[in-house]
Design a protein around this motif. Structure first.
Motif: not given
Length: 353
Positions: A111-113, A191-196, A226-227, A244-249
């Motif tokens: 993530d950008s942050p 744990v997950s940057g996207a989730a944070a 994690s995702n 969850v993030v879309d690409y994993l689906v």
């Protein structure tokens, strides 16, 4: 050439001097790219390969495919990877800073942050020769410290064998309905940057905020590491609805798993999986060649084949995926999200316990 572009918000943490430096760098990049010349000079004088170290949160198989293509195009460079979740990468980088210099050349993660923080602390070099001309503006850091490489929205996913269409939640707000108690799963923001990142976006959204997070906690979601494990839990039916993030689906559905997704009507947070070069790197030219490759038409086509939404519009999208313009994106103030991320993660952890 690094071309400036507007993004979601300005970085408040950088000093005026740093901004002035950024302007000078961007102005200097008006000359044609010299990437090919840089490629010829990355090998050492005695013919040994340049070793480029990349810290990444990308899935192993996906980053291996990208690296194989990069090394085929640049045989003078050998890429070595340390792969971990963003939280673990941050811990490793902190330990290396404590004992000396950061040992990697490239950070490619989440993530950008995360990158905003490293830029403000002086750990990232300003990019000198990165071609962003074909990228969407959401992918480009206006101060030139990093650049996004994918668009990765977070969605609501569900087990298509266990959840009837009439029972599906349509928004983040719907997930707090008591009928979903015990059915939900989501990744751990510690744990997950996207989730944070998502935690901070939701916490600072005027229509969701702390009240929504606490109400979601009352439905006792399972917190996966994690995702990846989150998507597996949904596909396996243990918890048939999740965040969850879309690409994993799309990955699991392509393998035959009974899993599908929807983009919530109240908007989706998204990350851009940025890449940047550490200031301590002794291989900055090779590192920028690597980032330019990640943004190239060839690598972006690989990203689409890997079920990611790309950061350029001339390579299409994964099969069945909507165009980015057709997705309601949540566009928060990036500085607010950055500053509040730790507090948001703590709030989520307390709400889910």
């Amino acid at each position: 050439m690094l071309s400036p572009s507007l993004r979601l918000s300005k970085r408040a943490l950088l000093s005026l001097a740093a901004l002035a430096t950024s302007a000078a760098v961007l102005s200097a990049c008006a000359e044609p790219s010299e990437s090919e010349d840089a490629a010829a000079t990355t090998a050492t004088a005695d013919g040994e390969k340049t070793i480029l170290t990349v810290y990444t949160s990308e899935p192993e198989a996906k980053v291996d495919e990208i690296n194989a293509a990069f090394m085929a195009a640049h045989p003078e460079i050998e890429v070595e990877v340390y792969r971990a979740g963003t939280g673990d990468l941050n811990a490793r980088i902190a330990a290396e800073k404590e004992s000396g210099d950061i040992e990697a050349d490239v950070l490619w993660a989440a993530d950008s942050p995360t990158f905003e923080t490293y830029a403000a602390e002086g750990d990232l070099a300003q990019l000198q020769d990165i071609d962003t001309a074909d990228l969407i503006e959401e992918a480009v850091d206006e101060d030139g410290y990093y650049v996004g490489t994918r668009i990765i929205p977070t969605v609501i996913a569900y087990n298509s064998e266990l959840v009837k269409e009439s029972e599906l939640p349509q928004s983040w707000a719907d997930l707090t309905d008591p009928k979903y108690a015990g059915q939900l799963v989501m990744p751990d923001p510690a744990v997950s940057g996207a989730a944070a990142f998502n935690a901070s976006v939701w916490k600072n959204d005027e229509n969701l905020g702390e009240e929504w997070i606490n109400a979601l906690g009352e439905n006792a979601p399972m917190i996966a590491a994690s995702n990846g494990p989150t998507s597996q839990e949904i596909a396996g039916g243990g918890h048939p609805i999740g965040i969850v993030v879309d690409y994993l689906v799309r990955d699991l559905a392509a393998e035959g798993s009974p899993i599908d997704l929807l983009y919530p009507s109240d908007g989706v947070p998204f990350i851009t999986e940025p890449a940047g070069v550490f200031e301590a790197s002794e291989n900055k030219e090779a590192a920028e060649l690597y980032i330019n490759f990640l943004l190239s038409e060839e690598a972006q086509q690989i990203a689409v084949e890997q079920n990611y939404l790309p950061v350029r519009e001339d390579v299409g999208t994964p099969a069945g995926a909507p165009a980015l313009a057709d997705i309601a994106l949540m566009t928060p103030d990036l500085q607010v999200v950055t500053d509040d991320k730790d507090a948001a993660v703590e709030l989520f952890q307390n709400a889910m316990n």
